[in-house]
Design a protein around this motif. Structure first.
Motif, PDB file in Angstrom:
ATOM      1  N   GLY A 120      -6.895   2.729  13.213  1.00 55.21           N
ATOM      2  CA  GLY A 120      -5.979   3.016  12.118  1.00 55.21           C
ATOM      3  C   GLY A 120      -5.575   4.488  12.051  1.00 55.21           C
ATOM      4  O   GLY A 120      -4.463   4.810  11.610  1.00 55.21           O
ATOM      5  N   VAL A 150     -10.883   0.828  11.805  1.00 58.78           N
ATOM      6  CA  VAL A 150     -10.705   2.049  11.015  1.00 58.78           C
ATOM      7  C   VAL A 150     -10.338   3.202  11.959  1.00 58.78           C
ATOM      8  O   VAL A 150      -9.440   4.006  11.671  1.00 58.78           O
ATOM      9  N   ALA A 158      -7.078  -3.720   7.434  1.00 54.62           N
ATOM     10  CA  ALA A 158      -6.696  -4.895   6.636  1.00 54.62           C
ATOM     11  C   ALA A 158      -6.291  -6.051   7.546  1.00 54.62           C
ATOM     12  O   ALA A 158      -6.698  -7.207   7.335  1.00 54.62           O
ATOM     13  N   LEU A 204       0.834  -1.204   0.000  1.00 51.05           N
ATOM     14  CA  LEU A 204       0.000   0.000   0.000  1.00 51.05           C
ATOM     15  C   LEU A 204       0.871   1.257   0.000  1.00 51.05           C
ATOM     16  O   LEU A 204       0.594   2.226  -0.711  1.00 51.05           O
ATOM     17  N   LEU A 224      -4.561   2.308   6.548  1.00 51.38           N
ATOM     18  CA  LEU A 224      -5.300   1.255   5.847  1.00 51.38           C
ATOM     19  C   LEU A 224      -4.906  -0.144   6.325  1.00 51.38           C
ATOM     20  O   LEU A 224      -5.717  -1.077   6.289  1.00 51.38           O
TER      21      LEU A 224
END
Lengths: 104, 221
Positions: free
Chosen positions: B187, B184, B153, B124, B149
């Motif tokens: 993150g 999220v 993941a 990424l 991200l």
């Protein structure tokens, strides 16, 4: 290591120790994301106690002394030094096997 | 993010243990080729820093915290293969010394945080980096976006493992939604911390950002 890299390493290690020994004192004691979801969704009970949960440093030294701040500081100090040593040894082993020209 | 023993069945856990071991073999070979001897202390220091940072749980929402996973951080600093080795070392020390992360779940955790977090996260990072201006400050930016991200993941890695071998009879869709929504948010913290640490290394010794050697040489200020 040249001198500049040695300075970088020493400063980096000092920063790492400050994080593990001092800043770790400010850490939230709330469950992390996975633990939180496990409780919310009802699979927390599926977890077994860790096989080493009775060891002195289990749960980052919790109950090691009668001072929780000292427990965390000791766990941080020991953890950083052990991780540094194990990491160093593992990377050396990985590199050394490459230099070994003796056929196996 | 550390899976304890028992949540994923023994067969599935063993299967992921085999995946982790195979991944380690490949990562070791690539590390041997790409990491120079003089960078061994820095790779070890990266492992120690990831361990330290993982101790610092930050509050996310009421009743929940998160902590750095460090996969993208490690991969950007020492390269993806050595980054995988870094996360493996951290997870083994955490499980064996601090009883954090189940012994039988080690392979699961290495796959989620090492394979997905470090190696996948590095992919990424390269994608974002390729899309940004060729400036040094793009490196911490791309690392931050990739780190952000990489956390959901890695959480999806857990959901996949839970789908294959979860021992509790609960709704998979609910677990997926909850894992995605919470991670999220976690993150964001991962992205901020990763961005600042990478920016610090780029500012002080950008030649030691081993994940982008060719870019560092070619970039303008």
């Amino acid at each position: 290591m040249d001198r500049r890299t040695r300075i970088f390493f020493v400063v980096g290690l000092l920063v790492t120790l400050v994080v593990a020994v001092a800043i770790s004192q400010l850490a939230s004691d709330q469950p992390d994301g996975l633990e939180y979801v496990a409780e919310e969704e009802g699979f927390a009970d599926a977890a077994r106690d860790h096989d080493l949960s009775d060891s002195a440093l289990a749960d980052y030294g919790d109950g090691l002394t009668d001072n929780p701040a000292l427990d965390t500081a000791l766990a941080g100090l020991i953890g950083v030094l052990v991780t540094l040593a194990v990491g160093w040894a593992v990377f050396r082993l990985i590199k050394r096997r490459g230099d070994d020209s003796v056929p196996s | 993010m550390h899976i304890p023993d028992g949540v994923i069945g023994a067969t599935t856990a063993a299967g992921f243990g085999a995946v982790a071991a195979g991944g380690f073999g490949i990562a070791a070979r690539r590390t041997r080729e790409h990491l120079s001897d003089r960078h061994i202390p820095l790779a070890a220091l990266t492992a120690a820093f990831v361990f330290a940072a993982q101790m610092v749980n930050f509050p996310v929402i009421a009743g929940m915290s998160g902590h750095l996973l460090g996969g993208v951080l490690a991969a950007v600093l020492v390269g993806p293969a050595a980054g995988f080795v870094v996360l493996t070392v951290v997870l083994i020390v955490q499980s064996l010394v601090f009883a954090d992360g189940g012994l039988t779940a080690l392979g699961l955790n290495i796959v989620n945080m090492g394979l997905i977090g470090a190696v996948g996260g590095y992919g990424l990072f390269r994608v974002v980096l390729a899309a940004t201006p060729r400036r040094f400050r793009s490196i911490p930016f791309a690392a931050a976006v990739a780190a952000f991200l990489a956390v959901p993941a890695a959480a999806m890695g857990f959901v996949g493992e839970f789908a294959i071998g979860g021992t509790a009879d609960v709704s998979l869709g609910a677990v997926l939604t909850a894992m995605l929504g919470t991670h999220v948010l976690i993150g964001i913290g991962e992205g901020v911390i990763t961005g600042f640490v990478v920016a610090g290394v780029v500012a002080s010794r950008r030649d030691l950002v081993l994940g982008v050697p060719e870019q560092v040489a070619a970039r303008g200020a």
